[in-house]
Design an enzyme around this catalytic site. Structure first.
Site, short mmCIF file in Angstrom:
data_model
loop_
_atom_site.label_atom_id
_atom_site.label_comp_id
_atom_site.label_asym_id
_atom_site.label_seq_id
_atom_site.Cartn_x
_atom_site.Cartn_y
_atom_site.Cartn_z
CE LYS A 14 -1.92 -0.28 4.19
NZ LYS A 14 -1.28 -1.45 4.76
NE ARG A 87 -3.33 -0.73 10.35
CZ ARG A 87 -2.32 -0.02 9.87
NH1 ARG A 87 -2.51 1.01 9.12
NH2 ARG A 87 -1.08 -0.33 10.18
NE ARG A 126 7.75 -2.26 5.36
CZ ARG A 126 6.43 -2.29 5.42
NH1 ARG A 126 5.71 -2.03 4.35
NH2 ARG A 126 5.82 -2.62 6.54
NE ARG A 161 7.30 0.53 9.57
CZ ARG A 161 6.09 0.44 9.02
NH1 ARG A 161 5.88 0.91 7.81
NH2 ARG A 161 5.09 -0.10 9.68
NE ARG A 172 3.08 -3.89 11.21
CZ ARG A 172 3.98 -3.60 10.27
NH1 ARG A 172 5.19 -4.09 10.35
NH2 ARG A 172 3.66 -2.86 9.26
P1 AMP Z 1 1.74 1.27 9.01
O1 AMP Z 1 2.85 2.18 8.65
O2 AMP Z 1 0.44 1.61 8.32
O3 AMP Z 1 2.10 -0.18 8.88
O4 AMP Z 1 1.45 1.51 10.59
C1 AMP Z 1 2.43 1.27 11.56
C2 AMP Z 1 1.79 1.20 12.93
O5 AMP Z 1 1.17 2.46 13.24
C3 AMP Z 1 0.66 0.18 13.09
O6 AMP Z 1 1.15 -1.12 13.35
C4 AMP Z 1 -0.10 0.77 14.27
O7 AMP Z 1 0.57 0.56 15.50
C5 AMP Z 1 -0.04 2.26 13.97
N1 AMP Z 1 -1.16 2.69 13.09
C6 AMP Z 1 -1.08 3.16 11.81
N2 AMP Z 1 -2.29 3.46 11.33
C7 AMP Z 1 -3.17 3.16 12.32
C8 AMP Z 1 -4.58 3.22 12.43
N3 AMP Z 1 -5.34 3.66 11.40
N4 AMP Z 1 -5.15 2.83 13.59
C9 AMP Z 1 -4.41 2.41 14.63
N5 AMP Z 1 -3.08 2.29 14.60
C10 AMP Z 1 -2.45 2.67 13.45
#
Ligand code: AMP
Length: 217
Positions: A14, A87, A126, A161, A172
């Site tokens: 994404k 989410r 990644r 990360r 996750r």
């Molecule tokens: P991502 O970069 O989208 O993989 O997000 C990394 C982390 O940020 C996730 O594993 C969550 O801990 C937090 N996070 C990102 N977006 C959300 C969301 N919409 N709701 C809750 N936690 C989020």
């Protein structure tokens, strides 16, 4: 103003696809993961609370995330592409209320589908550019940088990360599995919903997404 949504599990691509789509269609890219990581690195009050939750692969609470998103959308005039938001069903419902209160429109909801079996290797390999303004995404095997550990685009060091470990990935995925079906149920029946096969070369996925965008956005 319209908001478009990219859905998909961790490692579905994404983020990579969102970066290309926003360039091609002049959209604002809103990644809640990026917004939260920025808060963590700046050690804001929200960042300090979110840090451990994110590192463990759990979700930050809906109220905090909705608050960040709505503050960001408040005065937006350009169309937006969400990456990593909503989410949960609660976030989707709150977004719907916010959009109708502001007279904003929900555009496309594109779901990047990838089988579970290929996600872990994508996430664990990644590497991302440490310069937030660049944020380019690499993979040690499938998309290595020209020079080890250095971003091709801006020359900044690459980083792994803290939630891209095998252990955090499993957490996750657990979060994803328990929240995604209700979220999908909220959008799937709508005529703006599109499922896209994300288990292909990134250029092919992009071609499908951009065609979908041209035809329907
Ligand atoms: P991502 O970069 O989208 O993989 O997000 C990394 C982390 O940020 C996730 O594993 C969550 O801990 C937090 N996070 C990102 N977006 C959300 C969301 N919409 N709701 C809750 N936690 C989020």
């Amino acid at each position: 103003m319209k908001v478009h949504i990219l859905l998909g599990p961790p490692g579905s691509g994404k983020g990579t696809q969102a970066k290309r789509l926003v360039q091609q269609f002049s959209l604002i890219h809103l990644s809640t993961g990026d917004i939260l990581r920025d808060a963590v690195s700046k050690e804001t009050e929200i960042g300090l609370r979110a840090k451990a939750i994110m590192a463990s692969g759990k979700l930050v609470d809906d109220q905090t995330v909705n608050g960040l998103v709505f503050a960001r959308l408040q005065n937006e005039t350009q169309d937006v592409l969400f990456d990593g938001y909503p989410r949960t069903l609660q976030q989707a419902e709150a977004l719907e209320d916010f959009l109708s209160a502001k007279g904003f429109v929900l555009g496309l909801v594109m779901n990047v589908e990838v089988p579970d079996g290929v996600l872990e290797a994508r996430v664990v390999g990644r590497r991302v550019c440490s310069n937030n303004a660049c944020g380019a995404i690499y993979h040690v095997e499938t998309k290595p940088p020209k020079q080890d550990g250095v971003c091709d685009l801006c020359g900044s060091p690459l980083k792994h990360r803290s939630d891209d470990t095998a252990e955090a990935f499993r957490s996750r995925m657990d979060e994803f599995d328990s929240t995604f079906q209700p979220l999908l149920g909220f959008y799937r029946g709508r005529d703006t919903y599109r499922a896209v096969d994300g288990n292909r070369a990134p250029d092919m996925v992009f071609e499908t997404l951009s065609r979908t965008f041209k035809e329907h956005a």
